[in-house]
Write an enzyme that holds these catalytic residues in place. Structure first.
Site, PDB file in Angstrom:
ATOM      1  N   CYS A  64      48.708  47.903  41.192  1.00  0.00           N
ATOM      2  CA  CYS A  64      49.271  46.340  41.206  1.00  0.00           C
ATOM      3  C   CYS A  64      50.485  45.644  40.383  1.00  0.00           C
ATOM      4  O   CYS A  64      50.616  45.332  40.879  1.00  0.00           O
ATOM      5  CB  CYS A  64      48.225  45.288  42.041  1.00  0.00           C
ATOM      6  SG  CYS A  64      46.982  46.154  43.262  1.00  0.00           S
ATOM      7  N   HIS A  94      47.746  36.208  41.039  1.00  0.00           N
ATOM      8  CA  HIS A  94      48.297  37.939  41.941  1.00  0.00           C
ATOM      9  C   HIS A  94      47.364  37.147  42.973  1.00  0.00           C
ATOM     10  O   HIS A  94      48.070  37.943  43.877  1.00  0.00           O
ATOM     11  CB  HIS A  94      46.348  37.914  40.644  1.00  0.00           C
ATOM     12  CG  HIS A  94      46.639  39.579  41.219  1.00  0.00           C
ATOM     13  ND1 HIS A  94      48.474  40.445  41.690  1.00  0.00           N
ATOM     14  CD2 HIS A  94      45.717  40.657  42.099  1.00  0.00           C
ATOM     15  CE1 HIS A  94      47.237  41.423  42.260  1.00  0.00           C
ATOM     16  NE2 HIS A  94      46.633  41.540  42.090  1.00  0.00           N
ATOM     17  N   GLU A 145      40.313  35.004  38.438  1.00  0.00           N
ATOM     18  CA  GLU A 145      41.269  34.401  38.443  1.00  0.00           C
ATOM     19  C   GLU A 145      41.404  32.966  38.261  1.00  0.00           C
ATOM     20  O   GLU A 145      42.315  32.119  37.139  1.00  0.00           O
ATOM     21  CB  GLU A 145      42.398  34.989  39.165  1.00  0.00           C
ATOM     22  CG  GLU A 145      44.012  34.798  39.008  1.00  0.00           C
ATOM     23  CD  GLU A 145      45.205  35.046  39.597  1.00  0.00           C
ATOM     24  OE1 GLU A 145      46.762  35.161  38.811  1.00  0.00           O
ATOM     25  OE2 GLU A 145      45.037  35.641  40.753  1.00  0.00           O
ATOM     26  N   HIS A 183      50.130  41.857  50.665  1.00  0.00           N
ATOM     27  CA  HIS A 183      50.086  42.247  49.123  1.00  0.00           C
ATOM     28  C   HIS A 183      51.113  43.838  49.116  1.00  0.00           C
ATOM     29  O   HIS A 183      50.302  44.819  49.942  1.00  0.00           O
ATOM     30  CB  HIS A 183      48.380  42.804  48.839  1.00  0.00           C
ATOM     31  CG  HIS A 183      48.454  43.212  47.756  1.00  0.00           C
ATOM     32  ND1 HIS A 183      49.208  43.649  46.941  1.00  0.00           N
ATOM     33  CD2 HIS A 183      47.443  43.263  46.627  1.00  0.00           C
ATOM     34  CE1 HIS A 183      48.363  43.329  45.552  1.00  0.00           C
ATOM     35  NE2 HIS A 183      47.329  44.024  45.339  1.00  0.00           N
ATOM     36  N   PHE A 199      44.754  46.862  40.112  1.00  0.00           N
ATOM     37  CA  PHE A 199      42.519  48.607  39.672  1.00  0.00           C
ATOM     38  C   PHE A 199      43.391  48.923  38.259  1.00  0.00           C
ATOM     39  O   PHE A 199      44.632  49.104  38.191  1.00  0.00           O
ATOM     40  CB  PHE A 199      43.135  49.140  41.093  1.00  0.00           C
ATOM     41  CG  PHE A 199      42.103  48.334  42.346  1.00  0.00           C
ATOM     42  CD1 PHE A 199      41.599  46.745  42.107  1.00  0.00           C
ATOM     43  CD2 PHE A 199      41.759  48.938  43.417  1.00  0.00           C
ATOM     44  CE1 PHE A 199      40.642  46.381  43.153  1.00  0.00           C
ATOM     45  CE2 PHE A 199      40.675  47.971  44.203  1.00  0.00           C
ATOM     46  CZ  PHE A 199      40.603  46.663  44.921  1.00  0.00           C
TER      47      PHE A 199
END
Length: 406
Positions: free
Chosen positions: A161, A300, A311, A335, A394
């Site tokens: 990502c 994010h 986060e 996403h 990830f």
């Protein structure tokens, strides 16, 4: 340090085609998330996703179109818009000084699934002869390099990502280091197919479809968040050294001021607040800015229970509790995995230029608002001069990008 200007923006997502269309939808809180049917034969439950509905490369001859996976066609759309806005001719004026940097998490996955389906169902198997060039990670970057004659360097980043955000950051350093004067950067992704959706569902991080309100299935930072929704699309930016842009009379949209990259080295899928904070701090240092100079953070914000909490912790650690406006736009476009960083950077630039911060959609209540100043409800007017966009992947890769107005 060589200043690097952003002179072109392009985007295509479930919110429509165009960087302005993206900004309009985000400011209005209009969702592009829709219900997808799933597949009973494959035990795939119905799910929510952000699907691009525009026709792609409609005028392209079939023989040429056969070379592309869907993520490559999406890349062409976004790049064409950015390139045109930058006011560049079809081919780079000085190809030896023009570069391409593109990110994708699993670009070509549709073509890969198609090849396996044909292998196991067709007798004899009939695999498309262009399967290899469709699925290779540098496919989209290569097509864009050929289209615009970008010969200085090709960076093809596949880092989950964080892919497109890292591609943009590495291109920033490439321009500063004198390797090129101009770079076309961004990312593309399209993995809305059975195998991908099954994988995300099996992992337990995909939000269940909200049967009553499919468009609200993804709720970043909300107390009732249940996971991410997948999206597809692409985003592109044209970067130029200030000297190169001035010499040709280009207009700066913003300055790409800073890039920070860190690795958690802790867990494959569980984020680490300390690692995220290192990336944000590095981006501020690279930009020569203090935390107080940042007026907005595009988070994010995937809407996973753990991810949003971590986060919020890392943003508060860097900026202070409730010290900076924060929102997550994935609730509306989904996403985009490897392309997410590029799309969200385009959204961040648009927010600065318009003086309107997009809200985090579908937030009903949020305990995390005690740590971060969430923008909710309507778009918030703001006179911010600099902003940050976060992409956390990830594998523990973290990227933060800083942009500022000229």
């Amino acid at each position: 340090m060589t200043p690097v200007w952003i002179t072109g923006l392009g985007a295509i997502s479930a919110l429509g085609a165009g960087a302005d269309t993206l900004a309009d939808a985000l400011q209005a809180g209009r969702s592009g998330i829709t219900a997808q049917p799933g597949s009973e034969a494959h035990a795939l439950k119905p799910f929510a996703a952000g699907v691009v509905t525009e026709a792609l490369a409609a005028g392209m001859p079939p023989a040429q179109r056969n070379l592309y996976d869907r993520h490559g066609l999406l890349a062409l759309e976004a790049a064409a818009e950015a390139w045109a806005q930058a006011g560049l001719p079809a081919a780079a004026p000085d190809p030896e000084r023009a570069a391409i940097a593109w990110g994708t998490g699993l670009g070509g996955s549709i073509s890969m699934e198609t090849s396996y389906t044909q292998m196991f169902t067709a007798r004899p198997p009939r695999i498309h002869p262009y399967t290899v060039v469709r699925v290779m990670a540098n496919s989209a970057a290569s097509h864009l390099a050929m289209r615009h004659q970008l010969r200085a360097a090709q960076l093809a980043i596949s880092n989950a990502c964080a892919s497109s955000a890292q591609a943009i950051g590495e291109a920033l350093w490439l321009l500063r280091n004198g390797r090129a004067d101009l770079a076309l950067v961004g990312g593309s992704e399209s993995m809305l197919h059975v195998g991908s959706a099954l994988g995300w569902q099996a992992m337990g991080v995909m939000a269940p479809l909200d049967a009553d309100a499919p468009a609200q299935s993804c709720r970043p930072f909300d107390d009732g968040r249940k996971g991410l929704v997948l999206g597809e699309g692409a985003a592109a930016l044209v970067l130029e050294t200030e000297a190169h842009a001035r010499a040709r009379g280009a207009t700066p949209l913003a300055v790409l001021a800073g890039y920070g990259h860190s690795v958690d080295a802790v867990h494959l899928s569980r984020p680490d607040a300390a690692g995220q904070a290192r990336a944000m701090t590095a981006a501020l240092r690279d930009a020569g800015l203090a935390a107080a100079d940042i007026g907005y953070v595009n988070a994010h914000g995937t809407a996973t229970e753990v991810g949003d909490a971590v986060e919020a912790e890392s943003i508060a650690a860097v900026f202070g509790e409730r010290a900076v406006a924060v929102s997550a736009t994935k609730a509306l476009h989904g996403h985009l995995i490897g392309a997410g960083g590029a799309l969200e950077l385009v959204a961040t630039v648009q927010a600065l230029r318009r003086g309107l911060l997009p809200p985090s959609a579908h937030v009903r209540s949020s305990a995390l608002a005690a740590q971060v100043d969430l923008v909710t409800g309507e778009a918030r007017p703001a006179a911010a001069r600099a902003a940050m966009s976060n992409s956390f992947a990830f594998g523990g890769s973290n990227v933060a990008l800083v942009v500022r107005l000229t």
